[in-house]
Enzyme design. Structure first.
Site, PDB file in Angstrom:
ATOM      1  N   HIS A 285       0.868  -1.186   0.000  1.00 12.46           N
ATOM      2  CA  HIS A 285       0.000   0.000   0.000  1.00 12.46           C
ATOM      3  C   HIS A 285       0.905   1.236   0.000  1.00 12.46           C
ATOM      4  O   HIS A 285       1.709   1.400  -0.920  1.00 12.46           O
ATOM      5  CB  HIS A 285      -0.918  -0.108   1.228  1.00 12.46           C
ATOM      6  CG  HIS A 285      -2.081   0.840   1.274  1.00 12.46           C
ATOM      7  ND1 HIS A 285      -2.430   1.660   0.243  1.00 12.46           N
ATOM      8  CD2 HIS A 285      -2.979   1.090   2.270  1.00 12.46           C
ATOM      9  CE1 HIS A 285      -3.491   2.378   0.582  1.00 12.46           C
ATOM     10  NE2 HIS A 285      -3.836   2.045   1.815  1.00 12.46           N
ATOM     11  N   HIS A 324      -2.291  -2.489  -9.756  1.00 19.20           N
ATOM     12  CA  HIS A 324      -3.269  -1.890  -8.844  1.00 19.20           C
ATOM     13  C   HIS A 324      -4.519  -2.737  -8.834  1.00 19.20           C
ATOM     14  O   HIS A 324      -4.889  -3.289  -9.882  1.00 19.20           O
ATOM     15  CB  HIS A 324      -3.624  -0.462  -9.294  1.00 19.20           C
ATOM     16  CG  HIS A 324      -4.206   0.364  -8.205  1.00 19.20           C
ATOM     17  ND1 HIS A 324      -5.540   0.311  -7.882  1.00 19.20           N
ATOM     18  CD2 HIS A 324      -3.632   1.226  -7.347  1.00 19.20           C
ATOM     19  CE1 HIS A 324      -5.756   1.126  -6.869  1.00 19.20           C
ATOM     20  NE2 HIS A 324      -4.623   1.694  -6.518  1.00 19.20           N
ATOM     21  N   ASP A 380       2.760   5.327  -6.841  1.00 18.19           N
ATOM     22  CA  ASP A 380       4.023   5.244  -6.104  1.00 18.19           C
ATOM     23  C   ASP A 380       5.252   5.134  -6.996  1.00 18.19           C
ATOM     24  O   ASP A 380       6.375   5.205  -6.507  1.00 18.19           O
ATOM     25  CB  ASP A 380       3.987   4.038  -5.150  1.00 18.19           C
ATOM     26  CG  ASP A 380       3.021   4.264  -4.009  1.00 18.19           C
ATOM     27  OD1 ASP A 380       3.012   5.386  -3.483  1.00 18.19           O
ATOM     28  OD2 ASP A 380       2.280   3.342  -3.655  1.00 18.19           O
TER      29      ASP A 380
HETATM   30  N1  CMC Z   1       5.005  -6.957 -10.265  1.00 19.68           N
HETATM   31  C1  CMC Z   1       4.886  -8.186 -10.845  1.00 19.68           C
HETATM   32  N2  CMC Z   1       3.759  -8.874 -10.953  1.00 19.68           N
HETATM   33  C2  CMC Z   1       2.661  -8.302 -10.441  1.00 19.68           C
HETATM   34  C3  CMC Z   1       2.677  -7.032  -9.815  1.00 19.68           C
HETATM   35  C4  CMC Z   1       3.905  -6.359  -9.743  1.00 19.68           C
HETATM   36  N3  CMC Z   1       3.996  -5.150  -9.174  1.00 19.68           N
HETATM   37  N4  CMC Z   1       1.439  -6.712  -9.407  1.00 19.68           N
HETATM   38  C5  CMC Z   1       0.660  -7.741  -9.740  1.00 19.68           C
HETATM   39  N5  CMC Z   1       1.394  -8.699 -10.367  1.00 19.68           N
HETATM   40  C6  CMC Z   1       0.899  -9.950 -10.940  1.00 19.68           C
HETATM   41  C7  CMC Z   1       0.563 -10.961  -9.836  1.00 19.68           C
HETATM   42  O1  CMC Z   1       1.689 -11.759  -9.521  1.00 19.68           O
HETATM   43  C8  CMC Z   1      -0.543 -11.743 -10.494  1.00 19.68           C
HETATM   44  O2  CMC Z   1       0.036 -12.608 -11.435  1.00 19.68           O
HETATM   45  P1  CMC Z   1      -0.604 -14.098 -11.675  1.00 19.68           P
HETATM   46  O3  CMC Z   1      -1.964 -13.810 -12.260  1.00 19.68           O
HETATM   47  O4  CMC Z   1       0.336 -14.770 -12.596  1.00 19.68           O
HETATM   48  O5  CMC Z   1      -0.682 -14.733 -10.317  1.00 19.68           O
HETATM   49  C9  CMC Z   1      -1.312 -10.682 -11.302  1.00 19.68           C
HETATM   50  O6  CMC Z   1      -0.340  -9.669 -11.595  1.00 19.68           O
HETATM   51  C10 CMC Z   1      -2.485 -10.058 -10.554  1.00 19.68           C
HETATM   52  O7  CMC Z   1      -1.986  -9.494  -9.351  1.00 19.68           O
HETATM   53  P2  CMC Z   1      -2.703  -9.564  -7.935  1.00 19.68           P
HETATM   54  O8  CMC Z   1      -1.661  -9.686  -6.877  1.00 19.68           O
HETATM   55  O9  CMC Z   1      -3.786 -10.596  -7.962  1.00 19.68           O
HETATM   56  O10 CMC Z   1      -3.377  -8.145  -7.883  1.00 19.68           O
HETATM   57  P3  CMC Z   1      -3.956  -7.441  -6.608  1.00 19.68           P
HETATM   58  O11 CMC Z   1      -5.076  -6.606  -7.074  1.00 19.68           O
HETATM   59  O12 CMC Z   1      -4.260  -8.425  -5.541  1.00 19.68           O
HETATM   60  O13 CMC Z   1      -2.744  -6.559  -6.079  1.00 19.68           O
HETATM   61  C11 CMC Z   1      -1.226  -4.794  -5.785  1.00 19.68           C
HETATM   62  C12 CMC Z   1      -2.603  -5.213  -6.326  1.00 19.68           C
HETATM   63  C13 CMC Z   1      -1.117  -3.283  -5.858  1.00 19.68           C
HETATM   64  C14 CMC Z   1      -1.102  -5.229  -4.325  1.00 19.68           C
HETATM   65  C15 CMC Z   1      -0.128  -5.470  -6.649  1.00 19.68           C
HETATM   66  O14 CMC Z   1      -0.244  -5.052  -7.989  1.00 19.68           O
HETATM   67  C16 CMC Z   1       1.263  -5.175  -6.116  1.00 19.68           C
HETATM   68  O15 CMC Z   1       1.735  -5.885  -5.218  1.00 19.68           O
HETATM   69  N6  CMC Z   1       1.959  -4.128  -6.675  1.00 19.68           N
HETATM   70  C17 CMC Z   1       3.261  -3.732  -6.142  1.00 19.68           C
HETATM   71  C18 CMC Z   1       3.075  -2.914  -4.878  1.00 19.68           C
HETATM   72  C19 CMC Z   1       2.589  -1.506  -5.193  1.00 19.68           C
HETATM   73  O16 CMC Z   1       3.099  -0.846  -6.073  1.00 19.68           O
HETATM   74  N7  CMC Z   1       1.610  -1.055  -4.408  1.00 19.68           N
HETATM   75  C20 CMC Z   1       1.080   0.305  -4.503  1.00 19.68           C
HETATM   76  C21 CMC Z   1      -0.342   0.316  -4.945  1.00 19.68           C
HETATM   77  S1  CMC Z   1      -0.874   1.981  -5.429  1.00 19.68           S
HETATM   78  C22 CMC Z   1      -0.804   2.900  -3.971  1.00 19.68           C
HETATM   79  C23 CMC Z   1      -1.893   2.546  -3.050  1.00 19.68           C
HETATM   80  O17 CMC Z   1      -3.014   3.068  -3.210  1.00 19.68           O
HETATM   81  O18 CMC Z   1      -1.640   1.797  -2.112  1.00 19.68           O
END
Ligand code: CMC
Length: 446
Positions: A285, A324, A380
């Site tokens: 986050h 996201h 971010d």
């Molecule tokens: N790098 C590599 N792969 C990723 C990333 C990433 N940053 N984000 C998602 N994926 C992949 C994930 O491994 C999954 O792949 P698969 O379908 O093969 O298992 C797919 O994309 C879908 O991801 P998810 O984890 O199911 O998506 P989510 O909606 O649960 O998570 C997130 C969203 C923001 C937690 C995630 O994208 C992430 O961890 N990003 C990096 C951390 C980040 O930048 N966070 C800041 C978010 S914006 C500021 C805020 O409001 O907090």
């Protein structure tokens, strides 16, 4: 009115014929049919409860870990269309607010629902500004932290501690009390943050200055040294103000949900805001901006970007600042920040990590792994580069997210409190543990 009727009274076909917004459900376990009302593209989870196999059955629930498809509330604060990359506060596009508004005006909008007229803005600014001082005992409290304590840990603790200084905050259904806590929370966030920063440096605290802007005063409390009066650089002051506007709210994210969830127990807003700050601290986050910078430093050079991307695709790493839950398009905030970064670099010099970031973005936007998963830069990805250029250590980055988000948290909390449909948040579970069993004395256990 019971919105759900057994199919005996209204079949799915009848519902379609009558043009009503309903969902017909057939329970194949019993053959019974149900008609459930659809309102605002949503069915009520409680309407599923009547779907039972027998009298003793508890009734159907919906299972949604991480709330990926569950609306928690009806809200009028922030609108996001993640596919189109749209973000609006109270109907106003983020691009317009970032261009024309100030953080305090935007905070007023988020909290009150309308842009202020001049007199309202003056009064609001006066009250927030005159609540920037913190009780001297908070300073003593800060002294207890190690010099290398993470400032988010200090923030969480000091925000929670504020509740002990303002016992009147317990009167959460008194509008006057809520108004006062709002001024205090928004006014004191920069002071708590700046004091945490100065503590980590071993520097004497710099007190708030009432004739500076919200962000100008924050820069003063952070960076003032021997000058009689600190004069913030206008470009940096405005850039920080824009960043604060962009971070002011983001509907039902993890920390807003923490604020609503904890606040639903009717605890005071300081305690709920401390919980929201803790939620924001996590690297998925608000802690992501810190992790982006650490990642860019770890990559170290443009030549090493492809190798890092390979590791991301192999599942060894995440590309921090990408992806996201809601945006499946370019985060509109990231676009604005990328432009603002140039202005800051003109004053402070170009951040050498920018080229690595641009190369990461270039490759990721073309690469099938990211394209298929619709992973784009989020808010971010570029903020850290600006913060670093402004002279902030990486540990302060999540704090710079928390300060402006206070407006959103309070608005979400107040909306929850005044919503007659809301109650203490209490999800259900699917119990998969052992059935009842008898206690075994320790000497008889295998
Ligand atoms: N790098 C590599 N792969 C990723 C990333 C990433 N940053 N984000 C998602 N994926 C992949 C994930 O491994 C999954 O792949 P698969 O379908 O093969 O298992 C797919 O994309 C879908 O991801 P998810 O984890 O199911 O998506 P989510 O909606 O649960 O998570 C997130 C969203 C923001 C937690 C995630 O994208 C992430 O961890 N990003 C990096 C951390 C980040 O930048 N966070 C800041 C978010 S914006 C500021 C805020 O409001 O907090």
């Amino acid at each position: 009115m019971n919105p759900t009727k057994p199919a005996a009274q209204a079949s799915g076909e009848e519902a379609v014929r009558s043009g009503r917004d309903t969902l017909s459900i057939v329970d194949n376990r019993t053959g019974k049919k149900y008609e459930v009302l659809i309102t605002d593209g949503t069915i009520r989870a409680m309407d599923l409860r009547q779907i039972k196999v027998g009298e003793a059955d508890f009734g159907l629930m919906n299972y949604d870990p991480a709330f990926t498809n569950t609306a928690l509330c009806r809200s009028r604060i922030t609108y996001i269309d993640g596919d189109a990359g749209i973000l609006r506060y109270r109907g106003y596009p983020i691009e317009e607010l970032a261009e024309r508004s100030t953080y305090l005006e935007t905070a007023y909008l988020i909290l009150h629902g309308e842009l202020p007229v001049r007199a309202q803005l003056e009064e609001w600014t006066y009250h927030v500004t005159h609540h920037t001082f913190i009780h001297e005992s908070i300073k003593k409290f800060l002294e207890g932290f190690h010099y290398d304590a993470h400032p988010m840990g200090m923030m969480i603790s000091t925000i929670a501690a504020l509740s002990t200084f303002y016992p009147d905050a317990k009167h959460i259904f008194d509008a006057e009390s809520r108004r006062k806590q709002t001024w205090r929370l928004i006014g004191k966030m920069p002071t708590l943050a700046a004091f945490a920063y100065r503590h980590s440096l071993g520097m004497p605290y710099a007190y708030p200055h009432h004739d500076l802007s919200y962000t100008g005063n924050f820069l003063n409390m952070l960076f003032k040294t021997t000058e009689l009066k600190y004069r913030p650089n206008a470009t940096l002051e405005r850039a920080l103000d824009v960043l604060f506007i962009l971070h002011a709210d983001h509907e039902q994210n993890c920390s807003a949900n923490a604020m609503r969830n904890v606040g639903s127990s009717h605890v005071d807003p300081y305690s709920a805001a401390a919980a929201a700050t803790a939620a924001l601290y996590g690297p998925l986050h608000g802690g992501a901006n810190e992790q982006v910078l650490r990642m860019l430093m770890e990559i170290g050079s443009i030549e090493r970007v492809p190798e890092y991307i390979q590791r991301v695709k192999a599942g060894e790493r995440k590309l921090m600042g990408f992806g996201h839950r809601i945006y499946k398009n370019y985060d509109p905030r990231a676009r604005i920040i990328k432009r603002r970064a140039e202005e800051v670099f003109e004053v402070m010099g170009r951040n050498p990590l920018l080229d690595i970031a641009l190369e990461c973005e270039r490759i990721a936007l073309e690469d099938e792994y990211f394209v298929k998963r619709r992973l784009y830069p989020n808010v971010d990805f570029y903020t850290g580069l600006i913060y670093q250029s402004m002279g902030f250590p990486v540990t302060m980055f999540p704090v710079l997210f928390a300060i402006p988000r206070m407006a959103g948290w309070i608005a979400q909390w107040e909306e929850m409190l005044l919503d007659p449909e809301q109650k203490i948040a209490r999800p259900r579970q699917i119990y998969l543990g052992p059935d009842q069993r008898a206690y075994i004395p320790i000497e008889q256990r295998g």
